[in-house]
Write an enzyme that holds these catalytic residues in place. Sequence first.
Site, mmCIF file in Angstrom:
data_model
loop_
_atom_site.group_PDB
_atom_site.id
_atom_site.type_symbol
_atom_site.label_atom_id
_atom_site.label_comp_id
_atom_site.label_asym_id
_atom_site.label_seq_id
_atom_site.Cartn_x
_atom_site.Cartn_y
_atom_site.Cartn_z
ATOM 1 N N HIS A 73 49.329 31.022 30.539
ATOM 2 C CA HIS A 73 48.212 31.026 31.009
ATOM 3 C C HIS A 73 46.975 31.826 31.290
ATOM 4 O O HIS A 73 46.003 31.660 31.694
ATOM 5 C CB HIS A 73 48.073 29.855 33.034
ATOM 6 C CG HIS A 73 48.707 28.436 33.173
ATOM 7 N ND1 HIS A 73 48.058 27.375 33.393
ATOM 8 C CD2 HIS A 73 49.692 28.224 32.770
ATOM 9 C CE1 HIS A 73 49.214 26.387 32.715
ATOM 10 N NE2 HIS A 73 50.088 27.062 32.566
ATOM 11 N N ASP A 98 40.336 37.352 31.040
ATOM 12 C CA ASP A 98 40.442 35.886 31.856
ATOM 13 C C ASP A 98 41.256 34.611 30.974
ATOM 14 O O ASP A 98 40.516 34.667 30.085
ATOM 15 C CB ASP A 98 39.588 35.144 32.772
ATOM 16 C CG ASP A 98 40.036 34.506 34.416
ATOM 17 O OD1 ASP A 98 40.974 34.289 34.340
ATOM 18 O OD2 ASP A 98 39.038 34.375 34.771
HETATM 19 P P1 ADP Z 1 42.561 31.806 38.309
HETATM 20 O O1 ADP Z 1 44.333 30.667 38.218
HETATM 21 O O2 ADP Z 1 42.943 33.461 38.573
HETATM 22 O O3 ADP Z 1 42.802 32.118 39.713
HETATM 23 P P2 ADP Z 1 41.065 30.585 37.500
HETATM 24 O O4 ADP Z 1 39.345 30.143 37.460
HETATM 25 O O5 ADP Z 1 41.005 29.638 36.228
HETATM 26 O O6 ADP Z 1 41.221 31.345 38.130
HETATM 27 O O7 ADP Z 1 40.771 29.143 38.867
HETATM 28 C C1 ADP Z 1 40.603 28.788 39.832
HETATM 29 C C2 ADP Z 1 40.778 28.298 40.665
HETATM 30 O O8 ADP Z 1 40.960 28.089 41.785
HETATM 31 C C3 ADP Z 1 39.504 27.306 40.541
HETATM 32 O O9 ADP Z 1 40.393 25.607 40.931
HETATM 33 C C4 ADP Z 1 38.782 26.618 41.974
HETATM 34 O O10 ADP Z 1 37.909 25.411 42.482
HETATM 35 C C5 ADP Z 1 40.038 27.214 42.313
HETATM 36 N N1 ADP Z 1 38.952 28.809 43.855
HETATM 37 C C6 ADP Z 1 38.718 29.661 43.170
HETATM 38 N N2 ADP Z 1 38.453 29.988 44.662
HETATM 39 C C7 ADP Z 1 38.464 30.205 45.686
HETATM 40 C C8 ADP Z 1 38.083 29.369 46.599
HETATM 41 N N3 ADP Z 1 37.685 30.254 47.401
HETATM 42 N N4 ADP Z 1 38.370 28.259 48.209
HETATM 43 C C9 ADP Z 1 39.070 27.641 46.633
HETATM 44 N N5 ADP Z 1 39.659 27.399 46.091
HETATM 45 C C10 ADP Z 1 39.061 28.631 45.015
#
Ligand code: ADP
Length: 501
Positions: A153, A360
């Site tokens: 991922h 990312d």
């Molecule tokens: P990573 O897996 O590195 O955290 P991604 O952008 O691929 O990055 O996925 C992040 C996920 O986590 C998304 O579905 C997003 O909605 C969720 N997310 C990020 N920040 C928050 C937050 N403050 N509260 C809830 N969910 C969050």
Amino acid sequence: MGRLVVVSNRVAAADGASGGLAVAIAAALQGESAVWFGWSGERTAHFDGALASRRLGDLEIVTLDLEDLDFDEYYNGYANAALWPVFHSRTDLAAYDRSFSEGYARVNRRFAETLAPLLRADDLVWVHDYHLIPLGRELRRLGFAGPIGFFLHIPWPAPQLFTTLPQHRDLAQALFAYDLVGMQTDECVAAFEAYVLGEAGGALEGGRLKAFGRQLRAQAFPIGLDTDDFLALGRTPDALRAYDRMSAHGLYRSLIVGVDRLDYSKGIPERLLGFEHYLKTHPEMVRKVLYLQIAPSSRADVEAYQALRANVLAQAGRINAAWAEMDHAPVLCVIRNYSRAELAGVYRAARVGLVTPLRDGMNLVAKEYVAAQAPEDPGVLILSRFAGAARQMKDALIVNPYAREELADALAEALGMDRRERVRRWQALMAGVSQSDVHAWRDDFIGALTLAHSGQAPAERPRRTPLTLGRAPLSSLAPRRDPPGHDGAVSASGWRTTAQG
Ligand code: ADP
């Protein structure tokens, strides 16, 4: 008929609070009679291989507990203090301790030894992410001969970075136990191939990589959202409340939103500097914008994350100290989690989605921001060129997240963009987000894994054939929006396209 057995470090939490990867896998497995195996998130004094099992719809979730030392060496250690920084091009933050790699090998063995007795000969095993690279090799050692695929991922690093890991050769060799290795982008696949050819004496023949006396297929499978589900979330009362709240808050100001785990790969300090530069160069806008950064704390046991938190809060404070007035502060930094429904509402209220990671694998926030927009008056996505998503989302404003002037220019362009241009860009982005969703990702991967294991080469890209794993053909699980004749090909821009000719 064999089952689909998915393995990831974490599985969907019983209380519904799950990280991004678990949310994606849960969506991919929705309605499927599959087994999902992983760590419970709990710790035990002595590892004894005891398993807990529960059901989530048709899904059987099987978990094991790990010891404190496992948590320190495997999870906080090798996975999050060595592999994560190196794979995100931060060798300066990597801890190369030998005890960490030993703990990582031990936990992968523990996963394999507890999983192997549950496997049937005709199962298809799909292993996820950097925590579990050696798992396939351990399962082979224990005699499993069926299809095993691996999906990474996070990004695969350039060869020079990968070789900073003392165990680089062993890690690469472990990947050759899999029939198929999937990554987020072609760029990551190319970096992996460059390592195998340049460092491991391998060869690329007929689309297969050969090295260490084995062969595999490596291919890009960009992950998507459960788009229909996210659209439905955006219509819930929680989403509408969050939208109303933020729209009212931003009545006289344009809302710029960033939503990221508090992780150094997300470029939050650099983004703050870009925003500050925008304020300096557009003083007339100071009272007309609000930058909301939502950043839940993450991996707080790892030192680099504690330093990041302090840095982000100090920067936000410094900018507010310089630019705030008694009734206005330009930056709002919120260190907490919100439900995805609430996030959908906040995204929709934001005129600009600022998604500027330094590195990312994909970045699903970029896709969520697009999916949440009002079609007749959408906001603008500003996206880092170093997110995997940028390979697909070419109608975003693509920026170099290290360059504060470029970030400031993109903010000015986004905030000044007329509605026609916003709608044009959004429509192109939304078409991709709808079509390349998480169900298409799953079908593509499993189709390619089945072919790779049987030794067949896909003619071009794997066809999305109805696969009968468990009870239901996988491709019948979700309503599809593909045009007739769609064969799951990926266009040069990375979005899926209709087959040519
Ligand atoms: P990573 O897996 O590195 O955290 P991604 O952008 O691929 O990055 O996925 C992040 C996920 O986590 C998304 O579905 C997003 O909605 C969720 N997310 C990020 N920040 C928050 C937050 N403050 N509260 C809830 N969910 C969050």
